[in-house]
Design a protein around this motif. Structure first.
Motif, mmCIF file in Angstrom:
data_model
loop_
_atom_site.group_PDB
_atom_site.id
_atom_site.type_symbol
_atom_site.label_atom_id
_atom_site.label_comp_id
_atom_site.label_asym_id
_atom_site.label_seq_id
_atom_site.Cartn_x
_atom_site.Cartn_y
_atom_site.Cartn_z
ATOM 1 N N TRP A 196 0.838 -1.205 0.000
ATOM 2 C CA TRP A 196 0.000 0.000 0.000
ATOM 3 C C TRP A 196 0.871 1.253 0.000
ATOM 4 O O TRP A 196 0.541 2.232 -0.674
ATOM 5 C CB TRP A 196 -0.919 -0.003 1.225
ATOM 6 N N LEU A 197 1.956 1.211 0.750
ATOM 7 C CA LEU A 197 2.868 2.360 0.757
ATOM 8 C C LEU A 197 3.450 2.587 -0.635
ATOM 9 O O LEU A 197 3.551 3.728 -1.098
ATOM 10 C CB LEU A 197 3.999 2.135 1.760
ATOM 11 N N ALA A 198 3.857 1.500 -1.291
ATOM 12 C CA ALA A 198 4.430 1.626 -2.635
ATOM 13 C C ALA A 198 3.407 2.190 -3.616
ATOM 14 O O ALA A 198 3.730 3.072 -4.431
ATOM 15 C CB ALA A 198 4.939 0.264 -3.112
ATOM 16 N N LEU A 199 2.167 1.713 -3.534
ATOM 17 C CA LEU A 199 1.122 2.239 -4.407
ATOM 18 C C LEU A 199 0.814 3.699 -4.085
ATOM 19 O O LEU A 199 0.542 4.502 -4.987
ATOM 20 C CB LEU A 199 -0.145 1.390 -4.263
ATOM 21 N N GLY A 200 0.859 4.026 -2.806
ATOM 22 C CA GLY A 200 0.643 5.419 -2.415
ATOM 23 C C GLY A 200 1.701 6.329 -2.990
ATOM 24 O O GLY A 200 1.407 7.445 -3.450
ATOM 25 N N PHE A 201 2.936 5.868 -2.978
ATOM 26 C CA PHE A 201 4.016 6.680 -3.548
ATOM 27 C C PHE A 201 3.861 6.816 -5.056
ATOM 28 O O PHE A 201 4.135 7.874 -5.626
ATOM 29 C CB PHE A 201 5.371 6.056 -3.213
ATOM 30 N N THR A 220 -9.333 13.409 2.670
ATOM 31 C CA THR A 220 -10.423 12.953 1.809
ATOM 32 C C THR A 220 -10.134 13.196 0.333
ATOM 33 O O THR A 220 -10.378 12.335 -0.525
ATOM 34 C CB THR A 220 -11.728 13.670 2.202
ATOM 35 N N SER A 221 -9.618 14.362 0.005
ATOM 36 C CA SER A 221 -9.355 14.651 -1.406
ATOM 37 C C SER A 221 -8.179 13.839 -1.950
ATOM 38 O O SER A 221 -8.072 13.652 -3.164
ATOM 39 C CB SER A 221 -9.132 16.152 -1.623
ATOM 40 N N LEU A 222 -7.295 13.348 -1.076
ATOM 41 C CA LEU A 222 -6.257 12.426 -1.531
ATOM 42 C C LEU A 222 -6.890 11.106 -1.963
ATOM 43 O O LEU A 222 -6.468 10.503 -2.953
ATOM 44 C CB LEU A 222 -5.231 12.185 -0.423
ATOM 45 N N TYR A 223 -7.907 10.648 -1.214
ATOM 46 C CA TYR A 223 -8.616 9.438 -1.626
ATOM 47 C C TYR A 223 -9.289 9.665 -2.981
ATOM 48 O O TYR A 223 -9.277 8.774 -3.846
ATOM 49 C CB TYR A 223 -9.681 9.045 -0.596
ATOM 50 N N ALA A 224 -9.890 10.844 -3.144
ATOM 51 C CA ALA A 224 -10.549 11.150 -4.413
ATOM 52 C C ALA A 224 -9.539 11.166 -5.564
ATOM 53 O O ALA A 224 -9.841 10.714 -6.680
ATOM 54 C CB ALA A 224 -11.268 12.491 -4.318
ATOM 55 N N MET A 225 -8.353 11.665 -5.311
ATOM 56 C CA MET A 225 -7.318 11.676 -6.335
ATOM 57 C C MET A 225 -6.913 10.256 -6.716
ATOM 58 O O MET A 225 -6.773 9.929 -7.905
ATOM 59 C CB MET A 225 -6.102 12.462 -5.845
ATOM 60 N N SER A 226 -6.715 9.398 -5.710
ATOM 61 C CA SER A 226 -6.330 8.015 -5.998
ATOM 62 C C SER A 226 -7.428 7.293 -6.766
ATOM 63 O O SER A 226 -7.147 6.482 -7.656
ATOM 64 C CB SER A 226 -6.027 7.272 -4.688
ATOM 65 N N ARG A 227 -8.679 7.590 -6.442
ATOM 66 C CA ARG A 227 -9.771 6.958 -7.174
ATOM 67 C C ARG A 227 -9.777 7.407 -8.631
ATOM 68 O O ARG A 227 -9.984 6.596 -9.546
ATOM 69 C CB ARG A 227 -11.113 7.276 -6.520
ATOM 70 N N ALA A 228 -9.533 8.685 -8.867
ATOM 71 C CA ALA A 228 -9.481 9.182 -10.242
ATOM 72 C C ALA A 228 -8.316 8.557 -11.005
ATOM 73 O O ALA A 228 -8.451 8.189 -12.175
ATOM 74 C CB ALA A 228 -9.372 10.703 -10.235
ATOM 75 N N ILE A 229 -7.170 8.422 -10.352
ATOM 76 C CA ILE A 229 -6.015 7.786 -10.995
ATOM 77 C C ILE A 229 -6.341 6.340 -11.339
ATOM 78 O O ILE A 229 -6.024 5.846 -12.429
ATOM 79 C CB ILE A 229 -4.782 7.867 -10.064
ATOM 80 N N PRO A 277 -12.284 6.488 3.282
ATOM 81 C CA PRO A 277 -12.401 6.245 1.833
ATOM 82 C C PRO A 277 -13.707 5.560 1.456
ATOM 83 O O PRO A 277 -14.248 5.810 0.368
ATOM 84 C CB PRO A 277 -11.181 5.363 1.522
ATOM 85 N N LEU A 278 -14.248 4.703 2.343
ATOM 86 C CA LEU A 278 -15.522 4.048 2.052
ATOM 87 C C LEU A 278 -16.662 5.063 2.005
ATOM 88 O O LEU A 278 -17.536 4.999 1.129
ATOM 89 C CB LEU A 278 -15.799 2.979 3.115
ATOM 90 N N LEU A 299 0.769 8.409 2.776
ATOM 91 C CA LEU A 299 -0.134 7.655 3.645
ATOM 92 C C LEU A 299 -1.583 7.810 3.193
ATOM 93 O O LEU A 299 -2.371 6.858 3.275
ATOM 94 C CB LEU A 299 0.020 8.114 5.092
ATOM 95 N N GLY A 300 -1.950 9.008 2.734
ATOM 96 C CA GLY A 300 -3.317 9.213 2.269
ATOM 97 C C GLY A 300 -3.641 8.367 1.050
ATOM 98 O O GLY A 300 -4.660 7.667 1.006
ATOM 99 N N HIS A 301 -2.774 8.407 0.059
ATOM 100 C CA HIS A 301 -2.980 7.578 -1.127
ATOM 101 C C HIS A 301 -2.920 6.094 -0.762
ATOM 102 O O HIS A 301 -3.698 5.282 -1.276
ATOM 103 C CB HIS A 301 -1.926 7.896 -2.190
ATOM 104 N N GLY A 302 -1.987 5.745 0.135
ATOM 105 C CA GLY A 302 -1.880 4.354 0.546
ATOM 106 C C GLY A 302 -3.135 3.869 1.243
ATOM 107 O O GLY A 302 -3.533 2.701 1.096
ATOM 108 N N SER A 303 -3.792 4.737 2.010
ATOM 109 C CA SER A 303 -5.025 4.355 2.703
ATOM 110 C C SER A 303 -6.137 4.030 1.721
ATOM 111 O O SER A 303 -6.984 3.170 1.989
ATOM 112 C CB SER A 303 -5.460 5.484 3.646
ATOM 113 N N TRP A 304 -6.162 4.734 0.591
ATOM 114 C CA TRP A 304 -7.154 4.392 -0.437
ATOM 115 C C TRP A 304 -6.938 2.964 -0.929
ATOM 116 O O TRP A 304 -7.877 2.177 -1.076
ATOM 117 C CB TRP A 304 -7.067 5.368 -1.613
ATOM 118 N N HIS A 305 -5.679 2.603 -1.175
ATOM 119 C CA HIS A 305 -5.389 1.268 -1.680
ATOM 120 C C HIS A 305 -5.639 0.204 -0.613
ATOM 121 O O HIS A 305 -6.022 -0.934 -0.955
ATOM 122 C CB HIS A 305 -3.953 1.209 -2.194
ATOM 123 N N ALA A 306 -5.451 0.547 0.653
ATOM 124 C CA ALA A 306 -5.802 -0.383 1.725
ATOM 125 C C ALA A 306 -7.292 -0.703 1.674
ATOM 126 O O ALA A 306 -7.703 -1.873 1.762
ATOM 127 C CB ALA A 306 -5.431 0.211 3.082
#
Length: 284
Positions: free
Chosen positions: A32-37, A88-97, A201-202, A257-264
């Motif tokens: 998750w950390l790697a995906l967040g990065f 929250t907007s970091l989760y939204a960014m990861s979802r868009a990506i 994120p949910l 960590l924010g992006h990684g939490s989305w992937h978690a």
């Protein structure tokens, strides 16, 4: 991984069921950390903006309360508890990506404004993220009050400044107050982590109630206690590194960590039977 377009079933926001928890490996948090990065690298400017805002907020707290221990402790405790809401907007960014959609400033604006703009159409979901954030704020307040009572009752001298705390609590000989304080903090932090690690994120992604989101988060933690303990350790460790770097490290750590939490969330929770809360184009 693509989000399912399966129509909502009885497990959706109007039901009482919880989504299934998917199997994960023990070392999945490192993935998750790697995906967040990777997400950070795909949208570096906006990701850095989130980290910069929280780094400045932390620096402001330290500057205002540097000589007042309880104000400093309260400010930093609140900072750590509310951070998942601010991400929250970091989760939204990861979802868009994840969906191959544009990641830009308009996405961030939609993420923080559509809750209010769509109130009349979806009153039951209005500000559910903010309501959950208020619950986290209450948890932080409870920790500060409990911590203050413990130190006030058992410290050998009144604690007014951070140096008082270091001299008379951390470095005190034949006194286990610091160890007890840390243990109490861990006991109080564990349920907050279990309640929030998947919830934010949910709530952003699917039409569920706050209660359903919290119970799903607990279900994930109880299903995978060891990987989630590792994830909690990584979050705490990186956050402490950010604090020790005079908050400069948070500029990178917060978005990672924010992006990684989305992937978690995405890799642990099967949300195919839950109705989407927002489309990629901001249609709530």
């Amino acid at each position: 991984m693509q989000l399912s377009k399966t129509p909502p079933s009885s497990n959706g926001s109007n039901g009482h069921g919880l989504p299934p928890i998917l199997p994960i490996a023990m070392d999945q948090p490192l993935h998750w950390l790697a995906l967040g990065f990777k997400d950070f690298a795909k949208a570096p400017l906006l990701s850095t903006l989130h980290g910069l805002v929280l780094a400045l907020a932390g620096s402001l707290i330290a500057w205002v309360a540097h000589d007042r221990f309880w104000l400093l402790a309260g400010g930093l405790s609140g900072f750590m508890v509310i951070a998942p809401v601010l991400a929250t907007s970091l989760y939204a960014m990861s979802r868009a990506i994840e969906r191959g959609e544009k990641v830009n400033l308009q996405l961030l604006i939609r993420t923080w404004t559509q809750w209010q703009l769509r109130f009349r159409k979806q009153p039951d979901s209005y500000w559910c993220l903010i309501r959950f954030g208020l619950l986290l704020a209450l948890a932080a307040t409870g920790w500060v009050i409990t911590s203050s009572a413990l130190i006030t009752l058992f410290a050998p001298v009144p604690i007014h400044t951070p140096m008082d705390f270091i001299r008379h609590v951390v470095l005190a000989e034949n006194n286990f107050l610091f160890e007890i304080w840390l243990g109490l903090g861990g006991v109080m932090a564990a349920p907050v982590f279990a309640s929030s690690v998947i919830s934010m994120p949910l709530l952003l992604d699917r039409k569920v109630s706050v209660l359903q989101a919290v119970l799903t988060s607990w279900k994930a933690v109880l299903t995978h206690p060891l990987p989630m303990a590792l994830w909690a350790f990584l979050i705490m460790g990186f956050t402490l590194l950010g604090f020790m770097s005079l908050f400069l490290g948070l500029i990178l750590i917060v978005p990672m960590l924010g992006h990684g939490s989305w992937h978690a969330y995405r890799q642990m929770v099967n949300v195919s039977d839950l109705e989407e809360r927002m489309s990629g184009q901001g249609d709530w």
